[in-house]
Write a protein that holds these residues in place. Structure first.
Motif: not given
Lengths: 251, 201
Positions: A170-183
């Motif tokens: 399950l990949t969070s597109m909102d978070r991908d590559g942002t290094k803001a943490g998993f959803d």
């Protein structure tokens, strides 16, 4: 006790590892076999190779990459990206993959999940879901995140399980590559809805993010790419940190 | 020469790769009789117990008689399950019956989030000396992926717990089996495969 798995993902294009931010802006990150060798020494639990070009010409290059990576590790190896048919999956498995990850093709032709599960066993079939938050739910996207699939991630994960998938990536597109943490909310929603393991992906930026997704996110495994590629955090450091937080890991 | 039996249960690529890396002399027999000439027989397997139905009478007799004459026999995952009498996963299909007992589904534990299938790295708790586990310590971690498991019998030399406690390594005389995948279990797994090859040498 079953440990939480740490999985390194390599997005591969033309035989080289690349990494983007929110599915764009690619930059190079090295040779797949060399990276796999390093991850193995550091104690990675699994490796995923994603072919992000998935053109016809890249197919043979991918088989060479899979073979080269498989020679370096005696760990589970998953291959995904552009697997559209039973033949594509067989080619990846023959080249050395233990599991294949289906994304767009699984939504377009859900029977493919069942076909591959019958041929290779459910443990060899991962259903990859790219999703982003929308209207209080989690909307699934396909074709490398460009096309709204008009499906909810929780419902689709349930269906994929019932069709024979052995794991959900399950990949969070909102978070991908942002290094803001998993959803963590999205991961928990999906993980609680299925009996098969859920691999959380997208957003890993610090060791604390992994601890979060294993506790609040109810993840069975967590996947990251750039945090490992650029040696911002080694796998062994990450695992020691998780162990110190009471999260079981393989050391 | 080791016989690596291919009965169509998933792919053998990883097992072949590991045996090659360990320098093993092995063949995938095309006829059951070839098992008689082997110094050891490996029955691998992933997926469903029902696939062992492909080990029809000629194969069953060849493997069974090789084992009865003392040839080391090593079952991996579904291959280990096949050493037992049968499995609830495919009740109509008989196992080899080299070990008494029946394979049953893991129960899991929803409250503790212990899911079935049991997928990932878990530890081996040793229950006595075993040739297969030479050089390893109790607590060693290996890679599992399965929903059914063997009971803890007198042949159990290492057990693993995932809600239920089950036999993860069995060994009796020349009969060996592991529920996990040594070919995907890093250095610990390679050590176990090497130990089997040394038993065959």
């Amino acid at each position: 006790m079953l440990t939480k798995r740490i999985i390194a993902c390599m997005d591969v294009r033309d035989g080289q590892v690349v990494k983007g931010v929110q599915f764009q802006q690619l930059r190079h990150a090295g040779d797949p076999a060399a990276l796999a060798r390093r991850y193995n020494v550091e104690g990675i639990d699994e490796v995923v190779v994603l072919d992000i070009t998935a053109t016809l010409e890249s197919r043979q290059a991918l088989a060479r990459t899979i073979h080269a990576v498989a020679q370096e590790i005696f760990l589970p190896l998953t291959v995904g990206g552009g697997i559209r048919s039973e033949d594509d999956a067989a080619a990846a498995i023959d080249a050395g993959a233990d599991k294949v990850s289906l994304n767009t093709a699984a939504l377009r032709q859900p029977d493919l999940i069942t076909t591959l599960a019958r041929r290779y066993g459910s443990q060899a079939v991962i259903c990859a879901i790219d999703a982003k938050r929308r209207d209080g739910g989690f909307a699934v996207y396909v074709r490398s995140g460009t096309t709204d699939a008009a499906r909810d991630a929780v419902a689709w994960a349930r269906e994929a399980e019932s069709r024979g998938a052995g794991e959900i990536l399950l990949t969070s597109m909102d978070r991908d590559g942002t290094k803001a943490g998993f959803d963590c909310e999205m991961t928990a929603a999906v993980s609680d809805a299925v009996d098969i393991p859920v691999i959380a992906s997208g957003g890993a930026g610090s060791v604390d993010h992994f601890a979060d997704v294993f506790t609040r996110g109810h993840a069975d495994a967590a996947l990251a790419a750039s945090i490992f590629h650029y040696a911002e955090s080694s796998v062994s450091e990450l695992k020691r940190h998780l162990q110190a937080h009471g999260i079981p890991v393989r050391l | 020469m080791i016989a690596l039996v291919d009965y169509g249960a998933g792919n053998l690529t990883s097992v072949r790769k590991a045996l090659t890396a360990l320098g093993a002399d092995f063949v995938v027999p095309s006829a059951p009789e070839e098992c008689h000439r082997a110094r050891g027989v490996i029955v691998p397997g992933v997926g469903h117990f029902g696939a062992t139905a492909n080990l029809d009478d000629p194969w069953r007799q060849a493997i069974g008689s090789a084992a009865a004459s003392g040839t080391p026999l090593f079952g991996i995952c579904v291959g280990m399950q096949w050493l037992f009498e049968g499995s609830d996963e495919a009740p109509a299909v008989a196992g080899l019956g080299a070990i008494a007992g029946r394979i049953a589904r893991l129960a899991g534990d929803a409250d503790q989030r212990l899911k079935v299938p049991h997928v990932g790295w878990n530890s081996l708790e040793f229950r006595g000396a075993a040739r297969l586990l030479r050089g390893l310590n109790s607590g060693a971690q290996v890679y599992f992926t399965h929903s059914y498991a063997a009971p803890v019998t007198t042949e159990c030399v290492a057990a693993t717990t995932h809600a239920n406690t089950f036999s993860s390594v069995v060994e009796r005389d020349n009969i060996f089996g592991v529920q996990f995948h040594p070919e995907k279990s890093g250095d610990a797994g390679l050590a176990i495969l090497r130990n089997f090859l040394e038993v065959c040498a």
